[in-house]
Design a protein around this motif. Sequence first.
Motif, PDB file in Angstrom:
ATOM      1  N   UNK A 142       0.854  -1.187   0.000  1.00  0.00           N
ATOM      2  CA  UNK A 142       0.000   0.000   0.000  1.00  0.00           C
ATOM      3  C   UNK A 142       0.891   1.239   0.000  1.00  0.00           C
ATOM      4  N   UNK A 143       1.310   1.692  -1.195  1.00  0.00           N
ATOM      5  CA  UNK A 143       2.186   2.868  -1.249  1.00  0.00           C
ATOM      6  C   UNK A 143       1.458   4.139  -0.854  1.00  0.00           C
ATOM      7  N   UNK A 144       2.144   4.990  -0.096  1.00  0.00           N
ATOM      8  CA  UNK A 144       1.555   6.274   0.301  1.00  0.00           C
ATOM      9  C   UNK A 144       1.537   7.243  -0.875  1.00  0.00           C
ATOM     10  N   UNK A 145       2.671   7.347  -1.560  1.00  0.00           N
ATOM     11  CA  UNK A 145       2.780   8.232  -2.720  1.00  0.00           C
ATOM     12  C   UNK A 145       3.392   7.452  -3.874  1.00  0.00           C
ATOM     13  N   UNK A 146       2.792   7.597  -5.060  1.00  0.00           N
ATOM     14  CA  UNK A 146       3.261   6.916  -6.264  1.00  0.00           C
ATOM     15  C   UNK A 146       3.860   7.969  -7.191  1.00  0.00           C
ATOM     16  N   UNK A 147       5.113   7.766  -7.584  1.00  0.00           N
ATOM     17  CA  UNK A 147       5.730   8.643  -8.568  1.00  0.00           C
ATOM     18  C   UNK A 147       5.355   8.180  -9.967  1.00  0.00           C
ATOM     19  N   UNK A 198      14.887  10.501  -5.134  1.00  0.00           N
ATOM     20  CA  UNK A 198      15.412  11.251  -3.986  1.00  0.00           C
ATOM     21  C   UNK A 198      14.315  11.703  -3.038  1.00  0.00           C
ATOM     22  N   UNK A 199      13.054  11.590  -3.437  1.00  0.00           N
ATOM     23  CA  UNK A 199      11.936  12.003  -2.591  1.00  0.00           C
ATOM     24  C   UNK A 199      11.608  10.892  -1.593  1.00  0.00           C
ATOM     25  N   UNK A 200      11.773  11.115  -0.290  1.00  0.00           N
ATOM     26  CA  UNK A 200      11.524  10.025   0.680  1.00  0.00           C
ATOM     27  C   UNK A 200      10.060   9.622   0.776  1.00  0.00           C
ATOM     28  N   UNK A 201       9.131  10.458   0.316  1.00  0.00           N
ATOM     29  CA  UNK A 201       7.712  10.121   0.422  1.00  0.00           C
ATOM     30  C   UNK A 201       7.239   9.220  -0.718  1.00  0.00           C
ATOM     31  N   UNK A 226      18.358   2.565 -18.837  1.00  0.00           N
ATOM     32  CA  UNK A 226      18.348   1.255 -18.173  1.00  0.00           C
ATOM     33  C   UNK A 226      19.239   1.261 -16.930  1.00  0.00           C
ATOM     34  N   UNK A 227      20.405   1.843 -17.037  1.00  0.00           N
ATOM     35  CA  UNK A 227      21.307   1.869 -15.887  1.00  0.00           C
ATOM     36  C   UNK A 227      20.769   2.774 -14.778  1.00  0.00           C
ATOM     37  N   UNK A 228      20.076   3.834 -15.146  1.00  0.00           N
ATOM     38  CA  UNK A 228      19.493   4.710 -14.129  1.00  0.00           C
ATOM     39  C   UNK A 228      18.387   3.990 -13.361  1.00  0.00           C
ATOM     40  N   UNK A 229      17.579   3.196 -14.069  1.00  0.00           N
ATOM     41  CA  UNK A 229      16.523   2.418 -13.403  1.00  0.00           C
ATOM     42  C   UNK A 229      17.152   1.413 -12.439  1.00  0.00           C
ATOM     43  N   UNK A 230      18.236   0.760 -12.885  1.00  0.00           N
ATOM     44  CA  UNK A 230      18.895  -0.228 -12.018  1.00  0.00           C
ATOM     45  C   UNK A 230      19.509   0.429 -10.794  1.00  0.00           C
ATOM     46  N   UNK A 231      19.907   1.697 -10.908  1.00  0.00           N
ATOM     47  CA  UNK A 231      20.548   2.380  -9.783  1.00  0.00           C
ATOM     48  C   UNK A 231      19.549   2.950  -8.782  1.00  0.00           C
ATOM     49  N   UNK A 232      18.272   2.986  -9.121  1.00  0.00           N
ATOM     50  CA  UNK A 232      17.263   3.550  -8.215  1.00  0.00           C
ATOM     51  C   UNK A 232      17.141   2.702  -6.957  1.00  0.00           C
ATOM     52  N   UNK A 233      16.946   3.358  -5.838  1.00  0.00           N
ATOM     53  CA  UNK A 233      16.674   2.649  -4.582  1.00  0.00           C
ATOM     54  C   UNK A 233      15.183   2.437  -4.370  1.00  0.00           C
ATOM     55  N   UNK A 234      14.356   3.194  -5.081  1.00  0.00           N
ATOM     56  CA  UNK A 234      12.899   3.048  -5.009  1.00  0.00           C
ATOM     57  C   UNK A 234      12.458   2.043  -6.063  1.00  0.00           C
ATOM     58  N   UNK A 235      11.543   1.127  -5.753  1.00  0.00           N
ATOM     59  CA  UNK A 235      11.061   0.178  -6.760  1.00  0.00           C
ATOM     60  C   UNK A 235      10.488   0.902  -7.983  1.00  0.00           C
ATOM     61  N   UNK A 236      10.794   0.376  -9.157  1.00  0.00           N
ATOM     62  CA  UNK A 236      10.362   0.981 -10.417  1.00  0.00           C
ATOM     63  C   UNK A 236       9.485  -0.012 -11.172  1.00  0.00           C
TER      64      UNK A 236
END
Length: 411
Positions: A142-147, A198-201, A226-236
Amino acid sequence: MSQPAPPNSAEHPWPVRAVSTRVAEYIDKLGRVWVEGELAQLTMRPTVAFITLRDPAADMSLSVVCPRDVVLNVEVPLAEGTRVVMFGKPNFHTGRGSFSLRVTEIRTVGIGELLARIERLRRLLAAEGLFDQRLKRPIPFLPTTVGLITGRASAAERDVLSVAKNRWPAVRFAIRHTAVQGPSTVPQVVASLQSLDADPEVDVIVIARGGGSAEDLLPFSDETLCREIAACTTPVVTAIGHEPDNPLCDLVADLRAATPTDAAKRIVPDAAAEQAFVTDQRRRSARALRNWVRREQETIAHWRSRPVLAEPLAALTARADEVHRAIAAARRDVTRHVAAESDHIGHLTARLTTLGPAATLARGYAVVQAVSGSGGTVLRSVHDAPAGTRLRVRVADGAVIARSEGSDEAH
């Protein structure tokens, strides 16, 4: 002999012509090169053509000048957005201080060549482990905020927002509008990814785009993206095109959705379905609990109905009579044994009494002892009591003291 020129410094600056000449000489040493890019602008003149060649993965461009015939002789008509490979010589114009590429050959990159390059990139990224399922991050329940990264006022944006809010009205979105095709797609999407990551929410990021041709979807197979997606800490989550479309970013993303609508279903739960599920689970739990209580009650009733629990003292009561009878029998046996032994003792006592010296004395016999200083000895012969011997005569009721006058034989 001429003196060497002084070193360049604030006191000895070079004139503009000297700097321009040196730059032109340095660039001229580069020679002819092959360059790949996308046509961002094409202006035809009577004899020459002016082209702006853009890098599809970065916000960079290059001015190109070529004869008009070179453009007209290309097999595929050139237009803005066409992927091309050019062969030319870098040139620095000293008079204007500008740089351009003077091209003598232009080749278009066909879809087959693009797909072959994508396949080579796919194998490279796979070898580096970017597609490894063990690296996939779990999507929050249940995500609070969806990017959301999508095109402005696009059908993909409407689908994601409407479906997600219908399923979970409390969901919030952080929307980033970007180009979804063309040379500016990759830098804009990468910048939006970095901002949302970078947005913690923001708990999950969705990249959504509607269907399109293979050329339209090429930016989503770009190596930088592709490399930027792999480097994300937030699920994509990626929702690019339709079900048959499979750009490389789908393989790198933590979750691939077939369509933007499917992405909305994957990232937020259905409130009605979850409520129905909770209601069903509560009903099933209550039923299971009632059944368990009933089974336990039946088990307790079964154990309570058993004689040992219904009348716990019955076994003792039933055995009490046997104990009493055993005690009575034991007492009778002991009494009888004691009586028999008492009779036996009485008989022995009588025999002892009959055979004892007291009985003999009672019949008139006496025991005569010769009394001396240390004690007395029983007379067994007349020789044991010569005349003058002090005697002790024991009869049935006592003893008397006498003195011997000798034996009758002496008289």
